[in-house]
Design a protein around this motif. Structure first.
Motif, PDB file in Angstrom:
ATOM      1  N   ASN A  30       0.844  -1.191   0.000  1.00 18.63           N
ATOM      2  CA  ASN A  30       0.000   0.000   0.000  1.00 18.63           C
ATOM      3  C   ASN A  30       0.887   1.251   0.000  1.00 18.63           C
ATOM      4  N   LYS A  31       0.291   2.367  -0.342  1.00 20.79           N
ATOM      5  CA  LYS A  31       1.053   3.606  -0.542  1.00 20.79           C
ATOM      6  C   LYS A  31       1.743   4.090   0.739  1.00 20.79           C
ATOM      7  N   ASP A  32       1.046   4.023   1.863  1.00 21.64           N
ATOM      8  CA  ASP A  32       1.642   4.494   3.120  1.00 21.64           C
ATOM      9  C   ASP A  32       2.866   3.670   3.514  1.00 21.64           C
ATOM     10  N   ALA A  33       2.738   2.350   3.407  1.00 18.61           N
ATOM     11  CA  ALA A  33       3.872   1.486   3.732  1.00 18.61           C
ATOM     12  C   ALA A  33       5.027   1.730   2.760  1.00 18.61           C
ATOM     13  N   HIS A  34       4.688   1.945   1.490  1.00 20.56           N
ATOM     14  CA  HIS A  34       5.702   2.245   0.473  1.00 20.56           C
ATOM     15  C   HIS A  34       6.451   3.526   0.844  1.00 20.56           C
ATOM     16  N   ASN A  35       5.707   4.570   1.184  1.00 17.89           N
ATOM     17  CA  ASN A  35       6.332   5.847   1.551  1.00 17.89           C
ATOM     18  C   ASN A  35       7.189   5.725   2.805  1.00 17.89           C
ATOM     19  N   ASP A  36       6.702   4.982   3.791  1.00 10.72           N
ATOM     20  CA  ASP A  36       7.473   4.775   5.022  1.00 10.72           C
ATOM     21  C   ASP A  36       8.781   4.048   4.740  1.00 10.72           C
ATOM     22  N   LEU A  37       8.697   2.993   3.933  1.00 11.79           N
ATOM     23  CA  LEU A  37       9.895   2.232   3.608  1.00 11.79           C
ATOM     24  C   LEU A  37      10.865   3.070   2.773  1.00 11.79           C
ATOM     25  N   PHE A  38      10.330   3.848   1.838  1.00 12.46           N
ATOM     26  CA  PHE A  38      11.177   4.725   1.022  1.00 12.46           C
ATOM     27  C   PHE A  38      11.954   5.685   1.925  1.00 12.46           C
ATOM     28  N   GLN A  39      11.265   6.254   2.888  1.00  8.87           N
ATOM     29  CA  GLN A  39      11.904   7.187   3.818  1.00  8.87           C
ATOM     30  C   GLN A  39      12.977   6.476   4.650  1.00  8.87           C
ATOM     31  N   GLU A  40      12.670   5.291   5.148  1.00  6.09           N
ATOM     32  CA  GLU A  40      13.633   4.563   5.976  1.00  6.09           C
ATOM     33  C   GLU A  40      14.873   4.168   5.170  1.00  6.09           C
ATOM     34  N   ILE A  41      14.657   3.718   3.946  1.00  8.57           N
ATOM     35  CA  ILE A  41      15.803   3.364   3.094  1.00  8.57           C
ATOM     36  C   ILE A  41      16.642   4.603   2.805  1.00  8.57           C
ATOM     37  N   SER A  42      15.993   5.726   2.534  1.00  6.76           N
ATOM     38  CA  SER A  42      16.720   6.974   2.275  1.00  6.76           C
ATOM     39  C   SER A  42      17.558   7.386   3.485  1.00  6.76           C
ATOM     40  N   ILE A  43      16.998   7.223   4.672  1.00  5.29           N
ATOM     41  CA  ILE A  43      17.733   7.546   5.903  1.00  5.29           C
ATOM     42  C   ILE A  43      18.951   6.637   6.034  1.00  5.29           C
ATOM     43  N   GLN A  44      18.763   5.337   5.793  1.00  7.25           N
ATOM     44  CA  GLN A  44      19.880   4.400   5.912  1.00  7.25           C
ATOM     45  C   GLN A  44      20.952   4.674   4.853  1.00  7.25           C
ATOM     46  N   LEU A  45      20.521   5.053   3.658  1.00  6.02           N
ATOM     47  CA  LEU A  45      21.484   5.415   2.613  1.00  6.02           C
ATOM     48  C   LEU A  45      22.286   6.641   3.044  1.00  6.02           C
ATOM     49  N   TRP A  46      21.598   7.613   3.615  1.00  6.15           N
ATOM     50  CA  TRP A  46      22.247   8.845   4.079  1.00  6.15           C
ATOM     51  C   TRP A  46      23.282   8.543   5.161  1.00  6.15           C
ATOM     52  N   LYS A  47      22.875   7.684   6.112  1.00  8.26           N
ATOM     53  CA  LYS A  47      23.788   7.333   7.203  1.00  8.26           C
ATOM     54  C   LYS A  47      25.020   6.586   6.684  1.00  8.26           C
ATOM     55  N   VAL A  65      21.953  -1.741   0.205  1.00  7.58           N
ATOM     56  CA  VAL A  65      21.466  -1.042   1.393  1.00  7.58           C
ATOM     57  C   VAL A  65      19.937  -1.094   1.435  1.00  7.58           C
ATOM     58  N   GLY A  66      19.295  -0.845   0.290  1.00  3.13           N
ATOM     59  CA  GLY A  66      17.833  -0.853   0.232  1.00  3.13           C
ATOM     60  C   GLY A  66      17.240  -2.203   0.585  1.00  3.13           C
ATOM     61  N   LEU A  67      17.784  -3.254  -0.004  1.00  2.00           N
ATOM     62  CA  LEU A  67      17.270  -4.597   0.272  1.00  2.00           C
ATOM     63  C   LEU A  67      17.518  -5.001   1.717  1.00  2.00           C
ATOM     64  N   ASN A  68      18.705  -4.716   2.226  1.00  2.00           N
ATOM     65  CA  ASN A  68      19.000  -5.054   3.625  1.00  2.00           C
ATOM     66  C   ASN A  68      18.083  -4.300   4.582  1.00  2.00           C
ATOM     67  N   THR A  69      17.827  -3.038   4.290  1.00  2.00           N
ATOM     68  CA  THR A  69      16.925  -2.238   5.131  1.00  2.00           C
ATOM     69  C   THR A  69      15.515  -2.821   5.102  1.00  2.00           C
ATOM     70  N   ALA A  70      15.008  -3.109   3.900  1.00  2.00           N
ATOM     71  CA  ALA A  70      13.652  -3.647   3.767  1.00  2.00           C
ATOM     72  C   ALA A  70      13.525  -4.989   4.475  1.00  2.00           C
ATOM     73  N   ILE A  71      14.493  -5.853   4.268  1.00  2.00           N
ATOM     74  CA  ILE A  71      14.444  -7.178   4.892  1.00  2.00           C
ATOM     75  C   ILE A  71      14.490  -7.057   6.411  1.00  2.00           C
ATOM     76  N   THR A  72      15.358  -6.211   6.916  1.00  3.90           N
ATOM     77  CA  THR A  72      15.474  -6.024   8.364  1.00  3.90           C
ATOM     78  C   THR A  72      14.179  -5.487   8.955  1.00  3.90           C
ATOM     79  N   ILE A  73      13.614  -4.464   8.345  1.00  2.00           N
ATOM     80  CA  ILE A  73      12.386  -3.853   8.853  1.00  2.00           C
ATOM     81  C   ILE A  73      11.238  -4.855   8.851  1.00  2.00           C
ATOM     82  N   TYR A  74      11.065  -5.555   7.753  1.00  2.00           N
ATOM     83  CA  TYR A  74       9.915  -6.438   7.661  1.00  2.00           C
ATOM     84  C   TYR A  74      10.085  -7.734   8.427  1.00  2.00           C
ATOM     85  N   ARG A  75      11.295  -8.110   8.716  1.00  3.78           N
ATOM     86  CA  ARG A  75      11.486  -9.260   9.607  1.00  3.78           C
ATOM     87  C   ARG A  75      11.144  -8.876  11.036  1.00  3.78           C
TER      88      ARG A  75
END
Length: 164
Positions: A30-47, A65-75
């Protein structure tokens, strides 16, 4: 972080943001989850950006970085995620005077992909992006042979899901 590095990061992210959107699409429904994940991946990329040495292409590093972030969050949050079931949305979609066969096939494929494990989803995403096994192995942090074996197993799983 200095201003020059910040501007370079923004430029690199803007240039490659479709990678992040593709990762988000494969792990959210869904769009909200997509936006949240996009933001989290962007933060991790920045860090992680100051540590990016350029040993690989930026896009390869970004996928990793994106895949690792997504996998970590959703696990971590798999049990508590509140999302709308994909099937409940299907009845709201109307086809308009065009052949929607390809679109329907894509929906079925994504529905099947949602049933895969996090690692398998990542493999499928990279495969659909026409990455070769060498690139997939670099992005996933596995050997090229392992990437081939895992991909063949994932193809079999998808065939079984799509053709029970």
């Amino acid at each position: 972080m200095n201003k020059e590095l910040e501007l370079k990061f923004i430029s690199d992210l803007e240039e490659n943001q479709n990678i992040v959107h593709k990762v988000c699409r494969i792990y959210t429904n869904n769009k909200d989850a997509h936006n949240d994940l996009f933001q989290e991946i962007s933060i991790q990329l920045w860090k992680a950006y100051p540590k990016f040495r350029g040993d690989s292409k930026f896009s390869t590093w970004m996928y990793r970085v994106g895949l690792n972030t997504a996998i970590t969050i959703y696990r971590k949050s798999k049990r508590s995620i509140k999302t709308q079931d994909f099937d409940s949305v299907l009845h709201k979609i109307e086809s308009v005077d065009y052949d929607d066969t390809e679109e329907e096939q894509l929906k079925l494929l994504y529905k099947a992909i949602y049933q895969l494990s996090d690692i398998d989803k990542a493999l499928v995403l990279l495969y659909l992006e026409e990455k070769n096994y060498k690139e997939i192995s670099e992005m996933m942090g596995i050997s090229e042979v392992n990437a081939r074996v895992k991909m063949n197993r994932v193809k079999t799983k998808l065939k079984n899901i799509l053709n029970p």
